[in-house]
Design an enzyme around this catalytic site. Structure first.
Site, short mmCIF file in Angstrom:
data_model
loop_
_atom_site.label_atom_id
_atom_site.label_comp_id
_atom_site.label_asym_id
_atom_site.label_seq_id
_atom_site.Cartn_x
_atom_site.Cartn_y
_atom_site.Cartn_z
N ASP A 19 0.44 -1.23 -0.06
CA ASP A 19 0.03 0.17 0.19
C ASP A 19 0.67 0.81 0.45
O ASP A 19 1.75 0.84 0.24
CB ASP A 19 -0.71 -0.09 1.68
CG ASP A 19 -2.21 0.83 1.25
OD1 ASP A 19 -2.48 1.08 0.25
OD2 ASP A 19 -3.19 0.66 1.70
N CYS B 217 -1.11 -1.91 -4.23
CA CYS B 217 -2.65 -0.40 -3.87
C CYS B 217 -1.89 1.02 -3.34
O CYS B 217 -0.61 1.39 -2.71
CB CYS B 217 -2.74 -1.39 -2.66
SG CYS B 217 -4.38 -0.09 -1.59
N GLY C 115 -5.82 3.22 -3.19
CA GLY C 115 -6.96 2.54 -3.62
C GLY C 115 -6.21 2.51 -5.17
O GLY C 115 -5.33 2.25 -4.53
N ASP D 269 -11.11 2.34 -3.24
CA ASP D 269 -11.62 1.60 -1.93
C ASP D 269 -13.26 2.00 -1.93
O ASP D 269 -13.72 1.70 -1.25
CB ASP D 269 -10.98 3.09 -0.87
CG ASP D 269 -9.43 2.23 -0.30
OD1 ASP D 269 -9.40 1.29 -0.83
OD2 ASP D 269 -9.26 2.95 0.35
#
Ligand code: DGJ
Length: 776
Positions: free
Chosen positions: A477, A523, A526, A545
């Site tokens: 992320d 990610c 998102g 997301d």
């Protein structure tokens, strides 16, 4: 594949030709990019200048060399020699001027591709790639520019990149260098871009190209959800299944830039590369600078066909080769179900239920380490939170593996919270500028990926966890954009953004090499870094997301212009949806998520028995058609997305269509299902998947559908709705291919009269899945 027939260079793919030639001055004239040319005489593609034009500069006043560069479509241009179209290169030369003049010096054709050791490169192991390197030299200085072209023959993609070498004694200063640039005739073009933001990624916009320069770029330090690097230039009138269009995308995850410049002479220049904003590179004597690779394609058959080239390139030449054509597992992710509030017991309960429904991979998201019970602290630390996970990651992983599921874990490796053990020990690891308070995003700062010590720290910590917890999957992320850009590990702060990307790619490629089996899903809040660069290391990306299926339709459709379903990760979540408050049926949530890599992100305990049962069936369906859904040809339709949308995937003799009603229309028209890609000569079996209708959908109207009179506010209604659902119409037909393509006549939709089980009851947000198979 690639031919040189003096003065012509011709690059061919399966169905495309790209051609340019050297002019008498040594400049390169762009001749053609389009459907394959069969004739080998290319002189007819030359720009026919027959008289002097007003107000243009001649390159040299000498017969044959009095070429007005501004009037010629060029393959790559320089600065300050009479071409006033937007320049793809800006250099401060050894004589301190900005004037450069690159002309043909030599060329070479090699088998395969020219791999970069620092930037993500596609694979050439299909053995159907060939590369042309045309070297240009400045007319005054020993500065060389290599234009590198690769034909990916099988997938109708040509890649380009640029390498600049300084063979002078002084350092030169590089301010702009594009991966590619070329000029075409025309002024009747539109530009398709994907723009948006958090939870509204990849919204398609079509903008007319007018005089001047139109730029699609990012300055956030990532490829960004504000503007995806993928861009399409389409002739006016082009749609999904018709028309001429050019597609471009950059294999890069940092600040990108695509410019379309419409000149007053009817020439349109397009270029793509690293964003020159805040970019300045010191190129020392005998050093070279290599740009990221850009990919180019063309179709005369519209946008779907163009996307198929882009998709095939990603699936066959870009994603890590160990995942090529490999079906991706169905995920249960802990985030939306539990957020930071979990312990081993809760996680195992979720995993057990998921397993019983057929889910294959359990992913523990944020919150498993350090002091991380909210997003205020802990990033940068890797010590497992033993209060939540009393047997550690190793203990949890063992139990998940024993259940017969794979185990994956969330990381946000590039980040640090000022409240963390790492920050206490190494505040200098964070990006910030002395004398300024750094701006925070989600309470966090960014780690300096340019610092080799930071990169080693990340690799060591993640490696330890991968081995201890025997990870099968990583979610990588990245939750904030860049500010306060400074690193003491570079000589010029204009090198910051690109050096950061080189650092990130170094970490990713080391981990990729060390642990080739690990499935990486990237990610960035998102889809804030949904790009070809990240796909070279992790074959799938968390799209958004926003998991509301109706909002997701336009997000998934947008992303599909450049990226195949195998990399679009979609999760089914709760209704009403936490971002839109929209209530949607469980079937629609699945019917949208299935067009990509399927997952679930919810706590099953909030679902009723009907919904659980539906999920079980959905997963069975997904498994039966998984390869088609992940790797089939994806089709979009020309439709009004505010009313209805369709997605189709096709592989061999199987076609799956999602038909989504965004908003119910009063007294709606009769409808047909237009199926693409069928064989006119063949016969097909069509069926729609069975779906049930909860009594709540009808509220007080239920008294018209059932023989007994029920009041939705009374206990009897609520009791009955736990045990009974109504049937929805299904369709089953035997159709010939040409009828299917012209349009299969669907059963009538609810028209405000009455319910029966042969009427398609869709309402707002209703949807149906159609499976069409060749009849045997
Ligand atoms: C942002 C991601 O997009 C979410 O899916 C989740 O992983 C959170 N970060 C966790 O902090």
């Amino acid at each position: 594949m690639i031919k040189f027939n003096k003065p012509y260079f011709v690059i061919e793919t399966n169905s495309l030709t790209y051609a340019f030639k050297t002019l008498a001055t040594g400049h390169l004239e762009h001749l053609y990019f389009g459907d394959k040319i069969v004739d080998s005489d290319l002189e007819f593609l030359h720009t026919k200048l027959t008289a002097k034009a007003r107000g243009v500069i001649d390159y040299l006043e000498e017969q044959g060399r009095d070429i007005p560069l501004d009037l010629i479509p060029l393959e790559f241009s320089s600065s300050g020699k009479g071409d006033y179209k937007l320049s793809p290169i800006e250099l401060k030369m050894p004589d301190q001027t900005f004037v450069s003049d690159f002309i043909y010096f030599k060329h070479e054709i090699i088998e395969g591709i020219l791999v970069s050791d620092k930037l993500p490169s596609p694979y050439d192991d299909e053995k159907n790639t060939q590369t042309l390197i045309v070297t240009l030299k400045d007319t005054k200085f020993n500065i060389y520019v290599d234009l590198v072209y690769t034909s990916f023959y099988d997938v109708d993609i040509i890649s380009r990149k640029t390498i600049i070498r300084n063979e002078e004694k002084q350092t030169i200063n590089l301010r702009k260098i594009m991966s590619m640039s070329f000029d075409i005739y025309g002024s009747q073009y539109d530009m398709l871009t994907l723009d948006g933001g958090a939870i509204k990624e990849a919204q398609k916009h079509i903008t007319p190209v007018a005089f001047g320069t139109y730029i699609n770029s990012s300055v956030t330090g990532n490829s960004s959800y504000k503007h995806n690097p993928g861009v399409i230039l389409l002739e006016k009138g082009t749609h999904e299944d018709y028309g001429n269009c050019y597609g471009f995308n950059l294999i890069y995850s940092g600040n990108h830039y695509t410019a379309v410049d419409q000149s007053s002479h009817g020439i349109l220049r397009v270029m793509q590369g690293i964003n020159p904003a805040m970019f300045e590179w010191d190129l020392k004597s005998n050093e070279f600078f290599e740009t990221p690779t850009t990919i180019l394609s063309f179709s005369s058959k519209g946008l779907n066909d163009l996307s198929h080239h882009m998709h095939d390139f990603v699936n066959k030449h870009l994603i890590p080769r160990q995942f090529r054509e490999v079906d991706r597992p169905i995920v249960i992710n802990s985030w939306e179900g539990f957020y930071f509030d979990f312990n081993e017991r809760k996680l195992l309960g979720l995993a057990k239920k998921a397993k019983s429904l057929g889910i294959e991979l359990f992913v523990l998201d944020d919150g498993w380490f350090s002091s991380r019970n909210n997003d205020l602290s802990g990033l940068g630390d890797y010590d497992v939170n033993l209060k939540k996970l009393k047997h550690g990651l190793n203990g949890l992983s063992k139990k998940i593996h024993q259940m017969g599921m794979k185990f994956g874990l969330w990381f946000e490796p590039e980040m640090i919270n000022p409240v963390s053990k790492l920050y206490e020990k190494h505040p200098e690891y964070a990006i910030k500028i002395e004398g300024r308070d750094p701006a925070l995003g989600r309470h966090q700062l960014i780690l300096d990926m340019i610092n080799p010590e930071v990169r080693k720290y990340i690799i060591d910590e993640i490696s330890h966890i991968i081995e201890d917890a025997k990870l099968d999957y990583i979610k990588w992320d990245m939750n904030r954009d860049m500010t306060d850009m400074f690193s003491k590990h570079i000589s010029n702060q204009g090198m910051f953004y690109h050096s950061y990307m080189l650092g990130l790619y170094d970490v990713l490629s080391q981990l990729r090499e060390k642990y080739p089996h690990i499935l990486i899903e990237t990610c960035a809040s998102g889809g804030n870094r949904f790009d070809l660069g990240m796909l070279r290391y992790g074959p799938q990306i968390w799209t958004s997301d926003n998991t509301d299926p109706i909002a997701r339709l336009s997000i998934q459709k947008g992303i599909s212009y450049f990226y195949p379903q195998s990399c679009i990760s979609n999760h089914v979540s709760m209704s009403p949806h936490e971002q839109t408050l929209r209530k949607t049926p469980i079937d629609t949530r699945f019917n949208v998520s299935m067009f990509g890599v399927l997952g679930y992100e919810l706590d099953f305990k909030f679902l009723n028995a009907f919904e659980i049962n539906s999920i079980k069936k959905h997963i069975e369906t997904y498994k039966a058609y998984r390869h088609v859904l992940q790797f089939g040809k994806f089709y979009r339709f020309n439709e009004d997305p505010k009313v209805r949308m369709n997605f189709q995937v096709s592989l061999d003799d199987t076609h799956v269509i999602g038909n989504y009603q965004v908003l119910a229309q009063p007294n709606p028209n009769l409808e047909v299902l237009k199926i693409k890609d069928l064989d006119q000569e063949k016969v097909y079996d069509l069926k729609s998947l069975e779906q049930k209708l909860p009594l709540e959908k009808f509220g007080h109207l239920i008294s018209h559908a059932l023989p007994i009179k029920l009041n939705p506010n009374k206990a009897l209604f609520r009791l009955l709705s736990r045990f009974k659902q109504l049937d929805n119409a299904t369709e089953e037909a035997h159709i010939s291919g040409n009828v299917g393509m012209k349009g299969y006549k669907m059963k009538q939709q609810f028209m405000g009269t009455y319910y029966n089980d042969q009427t398609r009851m869709l309402g707002d947000f209703g949807s149906q899945i159609y499976i069409i198979k060749e009849s045997r």
